[in-house]
Structure formats: C-alpha cells, structure tokens
Motif scaffolding. Structure first.
Motif, PDB file in Angstrom:
ATOM      1  N   ALA A  73       0.842  -1.174   0.000  1.00  0.00           N
ATOM      2  CA  ALA A  73       0.000   0.000   0.000  1.00  0.00           C
ATOM      3  C   ALA A  73       0.882   1.231   0.000  1.00  0.00           C
ATOM      4  O   ALA A  73       1.980   1.229   0.533  1.00  0.00           O
ATOM      5  CB  ALA A  73      -0.900  -0.001   1.220  1.00  0.00           C
ATOM      6  N   SER A 102       1.242   5.735   0.132  1.00  0.00           N
ATOM      7  CA  SER A 102       0.677   6.881   0.817  1.00  0.00           C
ATOM      8  C   SER A 102      -0.542   7.406   0.071  1.00  0.00           C
ATOM      9  O   SER A 102      -0.701   7.227  -1.129  1.00  0.00           O
ATOM     10  CB  SER A 102       1.733   7.989   0.926  1.00  0.00           C
ATOM     11  OG  SER A 102       2.846   7.524   1.652  1.00  0.00           O
ATOM     12  N   VAL A 103      -1.398   8.095   0.839  1.00  0.00           N
ATOM     13  CA  VAL A 103      -2.613   8.636   0.234  1.00  0.00           C
ATOM     14  C   VAL A 103      -2.243   9.751  -0.740  1.00  0.00           C
ATOM     15  O   VAL A 103      -1.562  10.701  -0.389  1.00  0.00           O
ATOM     16  CB  VAL A 103      -3.552   9.180   1.324  1.00  0.00           C
ATOM     17  CG1 VAL A 103      -4.805   9.761   0.715  1.00  0.00           C
ATOM     18  CG2 VAL A 103      -3.912   8.070   2.297  1.00  0.00           C
ATOM     19  N   ASP A 149      -6.097   1.027  -8.285  1.00  0.00           N
ATOM     20  CA  ASP A 149      -5.488   2.012  -7.394  1.00  0.00           C
ATOM     21  C   ASP A 149      -6.589   2.723  -6.602  1.00  0.00           C
ATOM     22  O   ASP A 149      -7.395   3.465  -7.180  1.00  0.00           O
ATOM     23  CB  ASP A 149      -4.684   3.018  -8.226  1.00  0.00           C
ATOM     24  CG  ASP A 149      -3.958   4.030  -7.355  1.00  0.00           C
ATOM     25  OD1 ASP A 149      -4.097   3.944  -6.119  1.00  0.00           O
ATOM     26  OD2 ASP A 149      -3.257   4.894  -7.913  1.00  0.00           O
ATOM     27  N   THR A 159      -5.766   4.592  -3.814  1.00  0.00           N
ATOM     28  CA  THR A 159      -5.076   5.549  -2.942  1.00  0.00           C
ATOM     29  C   THR A 159      -5.627   6.962  -3.055  1.00  0.00           C
ATOM     30  O   THR A 159      -5.319   7.800  -2.208  1.00  0.00           O
ATOM     31  CB  THR A 159      -3.567   5.576  -3.268  1.00  0.00           C
ATOM     32  OG1 THR A 159      -3.395   6.006  -4.625  1.00  0.00           O
ATOM     33  CG2 THR A 159      -2.961   4.187  -3.076  1.00  0.00           C
ATOM     34  N   ARG A 160      -6.433   7.240  -4.114  1.00  0.00           N
ATOM     35  CA  ARG A 160      -6.978   8.593  -4.258  1.00  0.00           C
ATOM     36  C   ARG A 160      -8.469   8.655  -3.931  1.00  0.00           C
ATOM     37  O   ARG A 160      -9.142   9.606  -4.301  1.00  0.00           O
ATOM     38  CB  ARG A 160      -6.696   9.117  -5.663  1.00  0.00           C
ATOM     39  CG  ARG A 160      -5.252   9.548  -5.845  1.00  0.00           C
ATOM     40  CD  ARG A 160      -4.985  10.130  -7.201  1.00  0.00           C
ATOM     41  NE  ARG A 160      -4.855   9.080  -8.227  1.00  0.00           N
ATOM     42  CZ  ARG A 160      -4.643   9.345  -9.518  1.00  0.00           C
ATOM     43  NH1 ARG A 160      -4.594  10.588  -9.948  1.00  0.00           N
ATOM     44  NH2 ARG A 160      -4.515   8.353 -10.377  1.00  0.00           N
ATOM     45  N   LEU A 197      -4.050  -1.547  -4.772  1.00  0.00           N
ATOM     46  CA  LEU A 197      -3.303  -0.631  -3.925  1.00  0.00           C
ATOM     47  C   LEU A 197      -4.269   0.047  -2.969  1.00  0.00           C
ATOM     48  O   LEU A 197      -5.250   0.671  -3.391  1.00  0.00           O
ATOM     49  CB  LEU A 197      -2.582   0.424  -4.762  1.00  0.00           C
ATOM     50  CG  LEU A 197      -1.506  -0.074  -5.741  1.00  0.00           C
ATOM     51  CD1 LEU A 197      -0.909   1.098  -6.504  1.00  0.00           C
ATOM     52  CD2 LEU A 197      -0.418  -0.829  -5.002  1.00  0.00           C
ATOM     53  N   PRO A 223      -5.197   2.753   0.276  1.00  0.00           N
ATOM     54  CA  PRO A 223      -4.703   3.961   0.955  1.00  0.00           C
ATOM     55  C   PRO A 223      -4.149   3.589   2.326  1.00  0.00           C
ATOM     56  O   PRO A 223      -4.672   2.704   3.003  1.00  0.00           O
ATOM     57  CB  PRO A 223      -5.952   4.842   1.075  1.00  0.00           C
ATOM     58  CG  PRO A 223      -7.091   3.876   1.045  1.00  0.00           C
ATOM     59  CD  PRO A 223      -6.668   2.746   0.161  1.00  0.00           C
ATOM     60  N   ALA A 224      -3.081   4.246   2.729  1.00  0.00           N
ATOM     61  CA  ALA A 224      -2.476   3.933   4.027  1.00  0.00           C
ATOM     62  C   ALA A 224      -3.185   4.632   5.175  1.00  0.00           C
ATOM     63  O   ALA A 224      -3.226   4.120   6.291  1.00  0.00           O
ATOM     64  CB  ALA A 224      -0.994   4.325   4.015  1.00  0.00           C
ATOM     65  N   ARG A 247      -9.446   4.574   4.235  1.00  0.00           N
ATOM     66  CA  ARG A 247      -8.781   3.483   4.948  1.00  0.00           C
ATOM     67  C   ARG A 247      -9.527   3.173   6.254  1.00  0.00           C
ATOM     68  O   ARG A 247      -9.661   2.009   6.645  1.00  0.00           O
ATOM     69  CB  ARG A 247      -7.330   3.851   5.254  1.00  0.00           C
ATOM     70  CG  ARG A 247      -6.552   2.747   5.983  1.00  0.00           C
ATOM     71  CD  ARG A 247      -6.564   1.453   5.176  1.00  0.00           C
ATOM     72  NE  ARG A 247      -5.954   0.364   5.870  1.00  0.00           N
ATOM     73  CZ  ARG A 247      -4.854  -0.271   5.469  1.00  0.00           C
ATOM     74  NH1 ARG A 247      -4.240   0.109   4.355  1.00  0.00           N
ATOM     75  NH2 ARG A 247      -4.361  -1.277   6.141  1.00  0.00           N
ATOM     76  N   ASN A 257       1.261  -2.196   6.818  1.00  0.00           N
ATOM     77  CA  ASN A 257       1.335  -1.458   5.552  1.00  0.00           C
ATOM     78  C   ASN A 257       2.155  -0.204   5.727  1.00  0.00           C
ATOM     79  O   ASN A 257       2.083   0.445   6.731  1.00  0.00           O
ATOM     80  CB  ASN A 257      -0.083  -1.066   5.108  1.00  0.00           C
ATOM     81  CG  ASN A 257      -0.788  -2.237   4.442  1.00  0.00           C
ATOM     82  OD1 ASN A 257      -0.147  -3.046   3.827  1.00  0.00           O
ATOM     83  ND2 ASN A 257      -2.106  -2.296   4.620  1.00  0.00           N
TER      84      ASN A 257
END
Length: 947
Positions: free
Chosen positions: A831, A833-834, A887, A889-890, A918, A920-921, A926, A947
C-alpha cells in the motif's frame, strides 16, 4: 544389645602383610552386631562401610598405628548395626607380638556405651540448640540451624512445620540443605487422625513403620502423595510445638531404618520441641507487641471513625491470627452499625450490618451487659447463642465480643472469630481488653471529629457554587482543590452566573489565607459580587463596588478577582481584573485571539478607589477561556512567568479535548503529586458553534455538500481532524441511507433534514430525518445495508425511529481520539501513501496503461453518487484478462455503498489471473476499509507486516 562383648579375638593378617584384614573368631560378635562377621570382615572396605563417616578415618589410622608401633589401644566410635541404628562402642585392644616383635594378633574387648553416649550427646544437642534459638537470625533461620543439629545422629532428615488456620502444617525449616527444596515443595500437609490425638495432648511419639496408608491420610493430592512417598522414610519421630495448650507446630525426624526410635529418643524430641515452641512463642509475643504499637499509632493518627476502624481490623487480624475482625459503632438510633469488617466471606456478614441490641447475638449482648463475651469453641458459641448457628462459617470456632466503653458509656463493639479453638487465657484477655479501651477512646475521638468536620464542610460547601448552570452554546467545567487537608473550601473561589439576555458571567477570586477563616471572607466577597453581576453591572463596575465592600470586611483587603462577561451569540467577551492573573484564551486551530488577556488589569481589592479598567475581545466558536487562581501557577523556586508558560503549554496540548479532560490534564501537569500547596480554583469556558441545520433535497449529488458543511462546522467546534473524519463517516451512512432508500418508490426526490449540535459535555448530537418510508435491512446484506452497524461502531446511543410520516435516525458522537488500529499487514503489492484526492466530487475512473498493465484509479468520493457513476465501468474493465492494478489511494471518501463495489472488486481479484490492489495507508477511506473488514478482503495474501 548386651552391655559387654568379650573375647572378640581377631587375626591381624594371614598371608599378605601389606593388607590389613580383620576377622572376628568369636561368634558372639554376629549376635551383637547382626552381621556374619566371620566371613565379611575379610573385605578390606568393610570398616569404611559400617563405621560412622565422622569416625572411620580416625579409627582405621589409629588401629594401624597401634599394630605397627604400640601394644594397647582405647577407642570410642559408632558402628551401624544391621537394623540401621548407630551403636556406640568402646574398643579396648592389646596387640600380641611373637618372639621377633612382629604383631601376630589383636585381642579386643568391645563395650556397648550407647546409653551413656546418647545421654551425653542429648545434653550437648540441647545446649547447642539453646545457643542457636537465643542467637541472631530470623525464626526460620534459627529453626533450620536446629534441624541441622539432628542430622545424621538422630535421623536422616528433620523438619519443623508450622500450623495454619486450616489445621494443615507447612514446612518452614529442613535439614539437610540438599533436601530442603523438595520438602518445602510439598506444601502444607494434614496430620493423620491417629496422630492428631497425640499432638493435641502435647505428647511426642514414634512411628515404627511409615506406610503408604499413612501418606494417604496426610494428603489427597496425587502429586503431593507421590513426592511425599519418594522423600519418605522407614520410621519417624514427631514432637508438638505447644504454646499455651495450643499446638502451633511440629518437629519431625525421619530415618531409613525400621523401628529406629525408642523412649529416650522420644523424650529428647519432646524436650527439643518445647524449646522450639518457647522460641516461637517469644518471637510471636515480640511481633504482637510491635504490631500492637503500630495499631496504637494508627489509632492515634486516625482522623475519622472509618479510619480508626480500618486500622484496628486489619492490624488486629494480623496480630492475633483471627479469621474475621469487625468493628461496630453504636448509633443515635440505638442500633449497632458495622463500620469495618475484614476476613468475612462475601455475604456472610450481611445480616449483621445493622444489629438491634439483643442478648441473642454476641456483639449486641456485649454492649447490653457492658461485659466481654469469651467463647472458646464452636460448641460454646452454639450453646449460648443458638440463633447464630446457621450464619456461622463452617470453620468458625473461637469467638470474642468486647464492648467499646468510654467510662461506662458504650460507643460500639469489637468482634473476633478464629478457625481453631481459642482458650482465651488471662494474657490474651488482658491484651484484648487493653486494645478495646484504646479503640473506644480513638473511636469516640474520631466520631466527634467526624461530626465537627461534617459541620465545617457543610458550611464551607455552602460557600462554593453548586452545580454549574447550563448555558446555550457554552460548555463550562470547573475544578477546586483546597490546600488544607480535611476542608472543602479555602480562600479561592469561582462562580458561573447566567445573566439576562443569554450572557454569562464567570469570576474567580483569591482571598489571602486558607482554611475556614479565608473561606468565611471568600463567601462574603463571592455573594456580593454575584449580586452585582446579576443586577447587570459590567465587570469593571462590579469590581468598583466590590472595592468599597471589601473595605468593611476584615481580611478582604488584598484579595484578587478576575471577572468576565461572555455573550455566546456574538462571542463578545468583556473582562476586568483586580490584581488577579490574566485568563488564558486559546483557539482550536491557533487562529483568532490567543494567549493571556492582559487588558483590564487593576490593583487588588481595597487598594483602589475610583473607576476600574475594562477590556473586550471576541471569541470564535471552539475557543476556550481558562480562568484560574495563582495556586495553579506559583511554585517555590520558580517565577510566575515560568508557571504561566507551563499553563500555556498544558492547555495548548489539550485545546481540542473535552473540558473535563482538559482541566484534569492541567492539574496533573501543574499540581504536585502530594497536592496543592495553595488553594486552586480552575474554570474553563468553551464557546460552542451554533447548531448546524440543513434541509435539502434527497439527491445523491447533495451528499457532498452535506459533508462540506459538516466538516466546516466540526472544525469550528474544535474537533480533532481524526474525529472529524469519523463523524463524517457516521453522518454519511445516515444521510446516504435516507437518500438511497427512503424515497425509492416515490415519484420525485423528497427532503432530508440534517442537524448537528454540541452538548455541554462536548459530544456531537446528530439527527437525520426524512419523510419517506422505512425498508427493513435484508437478512444477509453483504457489504450493503451495513450503515447502522458502521454508525454503531463510531457512535453511541444510536436510535432509529421509523414511522408513517418518515424516519428519524439519532446518535451521539464522542470526539475522542480513535483507538490504536490493529497492526496492518503487507500485501503482495505494498500500500502506498494517500495521494491527492477530491473529497467533494463523486468518484471518477481514470484508466491508463503502463508496462503492459492496465491501471484503474478510483478518484474522489465513493459515496452513493460516485458508486452509481463508475460501477458498471469498473466491472467492465475487470472483465479484461490482461494484468490489472486497481489504485484506491486517491479515494477521498467511502460509504458502505462504495464498500459493496470494493467487495465486488475483491471477488474479481480471486478469479482474475493477475490483479493487484493498492490501498490507501491513511485517511477516511482506509478507516472505512478497516471498520468493514475490507482491508483483509482486498489483500488476503498478507504476510503479517504493517502497511
């Protein structure tokens, strides 16, 4: 054994002059020693085996030297007979020599001197034991030294056992040292019934043969039985340790030979046991005196009747080994009331919490007759007080009940029970009567002090404000710490007064001095100032009049006051100080006025005549005003500026915390562990934002606007950013459910009303109301329809009220920091970073190709609108067999509706040949993944790393 064996001639050697072989030729030796001596004395190692280890080397070397150089020898030594006993022999011998002077034979006479030698050794043993028992060291150390004196002459191992209240004996001293750990590991044992009678009679006795049946009678525990059997022995000797007719312990000696002990051994053990008992008794008496002294000191220091009773019950139970000790006070209602009791099993004493004065129960009877009650055993208790039989514990035996008398007036009673019969001899009765006299005096003194203290505290409490009044849009919390122990008030004070028009007055003050005199002055100043403020005087005007009033109150000069008026609707704060440290103002985000409000400062009361200065400022929603007295910030060896800096740091670190936690944290940081050296008054006032009310169409596109409005309101309310995100998650589930389900069968969109407000405790009260119809959740909702579960995980007091005119969902959100998350696990693809995300916009799908992989990026809010917009597009892309990376993360915001789509992605990942996800952290997406369990569902092949 006969007293003398004569004519035991022996041949010195036969053929080999380099060896020393002895052979008795008189058959009487076999009868006496029990060995076939004419045969085995040819064995060169014989003497080393039968001679006592302490004597063998000396005997053999002396005999050999006599044969070489001398004519006669006289020796006394110990030989182990065939039955295992050590026999003392006096050996008189003459060496015969031939004409060349060579030794040819040894003519010996062996005399059994065991009896005289045993008397001699017994006297020496008792003398040595006496020196040990009166010497230095703890009781157990001295007992261990005595047991060491008994090995090996009297036994193979010895032990001293002390009796407990359960009639079982535990080993406290063991010899030899190599066996000590094994014997101690046995734990407590019971004495078989056949020997208990002998012990109670105070008689020592021998056990000719130790059997398995004897061990079975000592324990029912199989592990203990096996260990005891292994250590065991063949015969034994036991002597009681008796104090005042009661057996307190046991001395045991164990030998590996049968029928090892005779009357002389029993007499020796009895004598030694009594000496041990005398030492134990002396030590116990000394310990009792020390403990009684400690009880007396504790009683003298007791400030309340409860403290006096607690000091007595705990201490007396330790001193006398009582099972239960209780102290009762005689109330004005004529009843005995239990003040303190220790040792009583749960529920056993309940019926005696309050007792009428009756002759059918020991304690009230002792009060009625003003005479102590001594009951040595259970039979005596039941015979005299049959009414208490059913309430007696099964282990209760001896009972004592003593009246607590001041002169001839009873003030209470003392009760003790014991698990063993108690003769209550003259010494013990005298001891308890002395204690009862001391307790009665201490009890009476403490009871009178209780009355005086209660009167003083009632007066002092009346001088302080009661409950803090509720004021709209304000959270107020106060703390007060008097410097003097045993008082409720001192010279410091505070007040919170609702005024006309919705304003509120807040004041803190400090009178020179402490305790009751300062409290009396404080009460007058506080009352006068409250009257002025309620009459709508401004802070400066009120202090001007208070100046003149203070001139007529002895002790009021030099008093300091800080007075403020706050209007919650506008945030306007007007303040004036009379020689008092300035209030501290802090905002939730560091914006707006922050720091100490130094304006409006004038001299202390009684030092000024005329107008006083006044200043104003404006508070933003969420700002906190802290008023305090100088006892909080002044310390010996430090300047006032140092204290003000410490206060600033402490408040700033907690500026988003609920007010009770903020003030408690400040006191922890600034007040010494031992308590304040000066009175401390502390008040915090937080301006709350006006309630948020939104009335909008029930359309998915409107949900982002709800979140934006709620985020701005929550930030203004001072909520921590993490708490804001959790509030938005819970609110999003509530509003999303209303938008998606309430109007599903309607022709057009209805309305949704959202309300948020802060209560006085700092909690957010949320209400989401619609006018649609309620649809019960399905039996198996999957990851849809779990909105209520998510709300319940984030908030409390969740209440869903469906009705014919619509549904109202209410819950209370406490903005505390979230608990530490469980360790997250590393997936096949880490994972990251955001990334930057657009929380306010519905989710979009960004599809790219890179290095042979298809990348699907979900960007924005995956709420109802966002999920509806991209769901079909995402599922169509996942049907592609090419390698794919999803993804997330966004993702800026995620609801349970979006969680349903992510679950479908997870199911595709299990069947797809090459699909990575992937996560988000951090952030709200999250948080929702962790709450719903989707974190592990989206990355099931985790390897246990975070993560």
């Amino acid at each position: 054994m006969q007293a003398m064996v004569a004519g035991l001639n022996a041949i010195v050697w036969e053929r080999d002059p380099s060896t020393w072989r002895f052979r008795f030729v008189n058959a009487r030796a076999e009868e006496v020693l029990g060995y076939p001596v004419r045969q085995w004395l040819d064995d060169p190692g014989l003497w080393q085996r039968i001679l006592h280890p302490d004597d063998a080397d000396e005997v053999l070397s002396t005999v050999r030297a006599t044969i070489v150089d001398g004519d006669d020898v006289s020796l006394t030594y110990r030989v182990r007979a065939a039955d295992g006993r050590w026999v003392w022999l006096q050996h008189l011998a003459h060496v015969a020599r031939d004409e060349t002077g060579t030794a040819s034979a040894m003519h010996s006479v062996l005399v059994d001197v065991s009896d005289s030698k045993r008397r001699e050794l017994a006297a020496a043993l008792l003398a040595a034991a006496g020196r040990v028992l009166t010497g230095p060291g703890s009781v157990e150390e001295r007992l261990t030294s005595v047991t060491g004196l008994l090995v090996p002459d009297l036994c193979d191992w010895a032990a001293v056992w002390l009796r407990g209240d359960d009639e079982r004996y535990r080993p406290v001293a063991v010899a030899p040292a190599g066996l000590a750990d094994r014997v101690r590991a046995l734990g407590s044992m019971r004495v078989p019934d056949e020997f208990a009678v002998e012990l109670r009679a105070g008689r020592a006795f021998a056990v000719p043969e130790v059997t398995e049946q004897l061990f079975r009678a000592a324990t029912t525990d199989e592990a203990q039985f096996a260990a005891l059997t292994e250590i065991g022995g063949v015969s034994g000797l036991a002597a009681p340790l008796t104090i005042g007719g009661a057996v307190v312990g046991l001395l045991t000696c164990t030998a590996q030979a049968p029928d090892r002990y005779d009357d002389a051994d029993i007499a020796l053990a009895a004598d030694l046991g009594q000496r041990l008992a005398t030492m134990v008794a002396a030590e116990r008496l000394a310990a009792q005196r020390r403990q009684l002294h400690e009880i007396t000191v504790a009683l003298s220091a007791a400030g309340t009747a409860a403290e006096a009773a607690a000091a007595l019950t705990t201490g007396l139970r330790d001193v006398l080994g009582a099972s239960v000790v209780a102290v009762c006070g005689l109330g004005e209602d004529g009843l005995l009331h239990t003040v303190d009791v220790v040792g009583a099993p749960p529920g056993r004493w309940d019926r005696y919490t309050t007792m009428p004065l009756t002759s059918s129960v020991p304690l009230p009877d002792a009060v009625l007759t003003r005479r102590p009650v001594w009951l040595p055993d259970r039979a005596a208790v039941v015979a005299r007080y049959p009414a208490v039989e059913e309430s007696l514990s099964e282990q209760t035996q001896g009972v004592a009940a003593l009246p607590l008398l001041v002169g001839d007036r009873p003030v209470g009673a003392l009760a003790l029970t014991f698990r063993t019969p108690r003769p209550f001899d003259a010494d013990e009765r005298a001891l308890l009567l002395t204690v009862a006299d001391q307790v009665a005096v201490a009890f009476e003194r403490a009871a009178l002090a209780d009355v005086r203290r209660e009167m003083a505290e009632t007066l002092q409490r009346s001088l302080l404000p009661g409950d803090i009044p509720a004021v709209d849009r304000l959270a107020v919390t106060a703390r007060y710490l008097p410097a003097m122990q045993g008082t409720s008030a001192g010279g410091d004070w505070y007040d919170v007064l609702p005024l006309t028009g919705g304003a509120v007055a807040v004041a803190v003050g400090d009178v020179v001095g402490d305790g009751a005199p300062a409290a009396a002055v404080m009460g007058q100043l506080r009352s006068a100032l409250a009257g002025l403020l309620l009459a709508d005087f401004s802070p400066a005007q009120a202090l001007e009049v208070l100046d003149r009033f203070a001139a007529h109150v002895p002790g009021a000069r030099l008093s300091t006051v800080s007075c403020s008026r706050l209007e919650p609707d506008t945030g306007r704060l007007t303040y004036s100080h009379a020689g008092h440290p300035p209030p501290l103002l802090t905002g939730t985000d560091g914006t707006g006025p922050n720091g100490y409000l130094d304006g409006g400062l004038g001299p202390a009361l009684g030092l000024h005549a005329g107008s006083r200065p006044e200043a104003t400022t404006k508070l933003s929603p969420g700002a906190t005003l802290v008023l305090y007295t100088d006892g909080l910030v002044e310390r010996r060896g430090a300047t006032l500026d140092d204290g003000l800096e410490r206060l600033t740091a402490s408040v700033t670190a907690r500026r988003s915390a609920p007010l009770p936690a903020l003030l408690d944290g400040v006191l922890d940081d600034l007040v010494d562990v031992d308590g304040a050296t000066d009175d401390v008054a502390l008040v915090a006032v937080r301006l709350l934002p006006a309630p948020l009310r939104l009335d909008l169409p029930a359309e998915p596109a409107r949900l982002a606007a709800v979140r934006r409005a709620a985020r701005g309101w929550a930030s203004g309310a001072g909520l921590h950013p993490d708490a804001v995100e959790d509030l938005l998650l819970a609110l999003g589930e509530a509003t999303g459910n209303a938008v998606e389900h309430a109007y599903r069968d309607a022709d057009g969109p209805g309305r949704v009303i959202v309300e948020l407000r802060l209560d006085g405790a700092g909690d957010v009260v949320v209400s989401v109301t619609d006018t649609g119809s309620w649809r019960p959740p399905p039996a198996d909702p999957g990851f849809r329809g779990r909105g209520l579960q998510i709300i319940s995980a984030l908030a409390r007091d969740v209440d869903l009220s469906p009705g014919p005119s619509g549904t109202a969902l209410r819950f209370v959100f406490t903005p505390a920091a979230p608990p530490p998350a469980a360790p997250r696990r590393r997936a096949a693809v880490d994972a990251v970073s955001v990334a930057q995300r657009a929380d306010g916009q519905p989710a979009t799908l960004d599809v790219t190709d890179a290095q042979g992989r298809r990348c699907l990026a979900l960007i924005g809010a995956l709420d109802l609108a966002g999920t509806t917009a991209i769901r079909e597009l995402v599922l169509a892309e996942l049907a592609d067999p090419r390698p794919i990376t999803v993804d997330l993360t966004r993702l800026g915001y995620l609801t349970s509706v979006g969680a349903g789509l992510l679950l479908e992605i997870a199911e595709c990942a299990r069947s797809h040949g090459d699909l990575d996800i992937l996560l988000p952290a951090t952030g709200p997406a999250r948080r929702m993944l962790d709450l719903t369990g989707l974190t592990s569902a989206l990355q099931p092949e985790a390897d246990g790393l975070p993560n």
